[in-house]
Design an enzyme around this catalytic site. Structure first.
Site, PDB file in Angstrom:
ATOM      1  N   ARG A  61       6.897 -29.985  -5.872  1.00 47.26           N
ATOM      2  CA  ARG A  61       6.045 -28.997  -5.189  1.00 47.26           C
ATOM      3  C   ARG A  61       5.956 -29.353  -3.703  1.00 47.26           C
ATOM      4  O   ARG A  61       5.285 -30.314  -3.331  1.00 47.26           O
ATOM      5  CB  ARG A  61       4.646 -28.943  -5.805  1.00 47.26           C
ATOM      6  CG  ARG A  61       3.717 -27.994  -5.054  1.00 47.26           C
ATOM      7  CD  ARG A  61       2.503 -27.544  -5.843  1.00 47.26           C
ATOM      8  NE  ARG A  61       1.548 -28.597  -6.120  1.00 47.26           N
ATOM      9  CZ  ARG A  61       0.304 -28.379  -6.592  1.00 47.26           C
ATOM     10  NH1 ARG A  61      -0.089 -27.123  -6.827  1.00 47.26           N
ATOM     11  NH2 ARG A  61      -0.500 -29.385  -6.838  1.00 47.26           N
ATOM     12  N   ASP A  67      -8.331 -32.788  -6.487  1.00 46.19           N
ATOM     13  CA  ASP A  67      -7.292 -32.728  -5.470  1.00 46.19           C
ATOM     14  C   ASP A  67      -7.745 -31.743  -4.409  1.00 46.19           C
ATOM     15  O   ASP A  67      -8.905 -31.331  -4.394  1.00 46.19           O
ATOM     16  CB  ASP A  67      -5.930 -32.369  -6.074  1.00 46.19           C
ATOM     17  CG  ASP A  67      -5.891 -30.976  -6.697  1.00 46.19           C
ATOM     18  OD1 ASP A  67      -6.856 -30.191  -6.514  1.00 46.19           O
ATOM     19  OD2 ASP A  67      -4.892 -30.663  -7.360  1.00 46.19           O
TER      20      ASP A  67
END
Length: 540
Positions: A170, A454
């Protein structure tokens, strides 16, 4: 006819005295030339699309709604499918996510998950060391020359190749730049840096091993942004001499605008698409961000009270499954943020039970796989999907033609029974300070209060604070959410952290900076689109 001007070079703007070890293996002359071509060809379009985001946000502020695009109705009504999944991505029943540090790289590949989402985005703080070190760790992993020893002497090494997870990288979202790599005075977009370096160094190696360069695409807000990625893929494959269609991309549907363009996004990437993912935390953040000033109707309650069974979240996930299976793509579920605690059996079992319930629901709904954030949760999620899939690699034959989702269903936020609470406000402040402090020290995935946090979960926390202040929300205690209340809670939390850690440990951290940045992005009238933008300016 005069020759075309040469593409301006990428130059490195990092302190040579603090260069990450083996930096030269990543930033080779040939790799930098490839990044220069990517930047030259695609950054201007990236800039145009970011400007279009601003225009669309202004339109949402004016109208207070969204709808499916009339100009792309022919795509939604057409008869087409994405390219068949390569063998390495046919079975994706469990995917583990995490940053690309050396220990995580080994543990994720060894975890028993079918896929590892190697994350340069929400789970990674983009320090220069992390950007370069992550690329090196992936190269070393693909070359099977990676190992790691903890300070206590515990050693980590890879299992046999056939037991390892398939890597899906990613890169950073389109909005983030990489200030250490520049063309002239312009930084190269972080997305092109992360994609370009990984693709350049590993595409051929992966294809020779029977896999390929696979990616997760974050933060897309429209099918035009997917079209840009598709053009990047076509160029990169041609430039590096690998077959067209070697790249496979899974798109995170984690913005409210993208939810109205799922079919169009798959269509734009159809030769390179492998699926869509329900990125739930960023999705909530996107709703708040886009409808933050649209009145009480769009005020979300405490973030942990918005479960996947909420009507508007059910509409989003069921539409995603139907869309993917209609077009022959994988539907990948989101991440349950609960994490186990090996030192506390009761807390461990509570985490397992919550994750099991979440994955059972996703498997029953038709998802082909889902995410976990910790190796101990891989067997839990696998059991849920094994019960539904059996020996089948996926359930794309479940077309979910029973699903009927309207434009209004995706925005039915006001159907929630829960309301904002003081406990929720306190939690948002506490999570925000703790996460930002860790991020500023270079850690992007942090266990806080039993949840894996996160950048996405931090974004929803600070955005809710902003929204509650702007809307003048009254909490369950009768208190009105004001800047003064938020500042008082933040100062109280900072004092508690200082007392708990002691002066030496407190001084070694970046707590005051984290406190100040949270208040800035949560209380400034000019709402920052992403907290990582001002946070990036504070990274060493």
């Amino acid at each position: 006819m005069s020759a075309a001007a040469p593409t301006p070079p990428v130059t490195v703007h990092a302190d040579p005295g603090r260069a990450p070890e083996r930096q030269g293996e990543v930033l080779t002359e040939a790799a930098l030339a490839f990044l220069a071509e990517l930047h030259h060809r695609f950054t201007p379009r990236r800039d145009e699309l970011l400007a279009r985001r601003v225009e669309r946000r202004a339109e949402i502020a004016r109208t207070g709604t969204l709808d499916f695009l009339p100009e792309t109705a022919h795509v939604r009504e057409g008869d087409w499918r994405v390219a068949p999944a390569p063998e390495a991505l046919r079975d994706r029943r469990v995917e583990i996510t995490g940053p690309t540090d050396r220990k995580m790289t080994i543990n994720a590949l060894n975890s028993g998950a079918r896929v590892w989402l190697a994350d340069f985005e929400d789970a990674s703080s983009p320090t220069w060391e992390n950007v370069i070190g992550g690329q090196l760790n992936l190269i070393d992993a693909h070359e099977r020359r990676i190992d790691f020893a903890s300070p206590a002497g515990k050693r980590y090494a890879l299992r046999p190749a056939e037991e390892l997870a398939t890597v899906v990288v990613r890169p950073r979202g389109w909005h983030l730049d990489e200030r250490h790599l520049r063309v002239g005075d312009r930084p190269v977009p972080g997305a092109l840096v992360d994609f370009g370096l990984y693709f350049f160094h590993n595409a051929r190696r992966l294809l020779d091993a029977g896999k390929g360069p696979y990616f997760y695409l974050p933060k897309l807000e429209s099918h035009l942004e997917a079209r840009l990625w598709n053009d990047v893929f076509v160029f990169a494959q041609e430039y590096c001499g690998v077959p067209q269609g070697s790249v496979r991309a899974t798109v995170l549907i984690e913005t409210i605008t993208a939810a109205y363009e799922m079919e169009e996004i798959l269509y734009e990437l159809r030769d390179h698409a492998s699926g869509l993912n329900a990125g739930r935390w960023d999705y909530l953040f996107s709703i708040v961000k886009n409808f933050r000033d649209a009145g009480e109707r769009f005020v979300l309650p405490d973030r942990n009270a918005v479960t996947m069974t909420a009507p508007f979240m059910r509409a989003y996930t069921e539409l995603l499954v139907r869309t993917c299976h209609k077009r022959g793509a994988h539907a990948i579920g989101g991440m349950a943020a609960f994490i186990p605690d090996r030192r506390d059996p009761e807390a461990n079992e509570r985490a397992f039970a919550k994750v099991r319930a979440d994955k059972d629901r996703e498997a029953r709904d038709g998802f082909d796989g889902s995410w976990v954030a910790h190796p101990d949760l891989v067997p839990v999620a696998r059991e849920s999907f094994d019960a539904v899939l059996g020996e089948r690699p996926h359930q794309k034959d479940r077309l979910r033609e029973d699903v009927r989702v309207t434009a209004a269903d995706l925005l039915a936020v006001d159907a929630l029974d829960a309301r904002p609470t003081r406990e929720g406000l306190v939690n948002a402040v506490r999570v925000g300070i703790r996460y930002i402090e860790a991020w500023l020290r270079g850690t992007g995935a942090v266990a806080i209060f039993g949840l894996m946090e996160d950048a996405a979960t931090a974004e929803i926390s600070r955005s809710q604070i902003w929204q509650w202040v702007d809307a003048g929300v009254v909490l369950d205690t009768g208190e009105k959410v004001t800047p003064e209340l938020v500042r008082a809670l933040a100062e109280e939390d900072l004092a508690g952290i200082r007392a708990e850690l002691g002066e030496e440990a407190y001084a070694a951290g970046r707590w005051r900076q984290a406190h100040d940045l949270l208040l800035k992005v949560a209380l400034d009238r000019d709402y920052a689109d992403f907290l990582t933008l001002p946070a990036y300016e504070l990274l060493d």
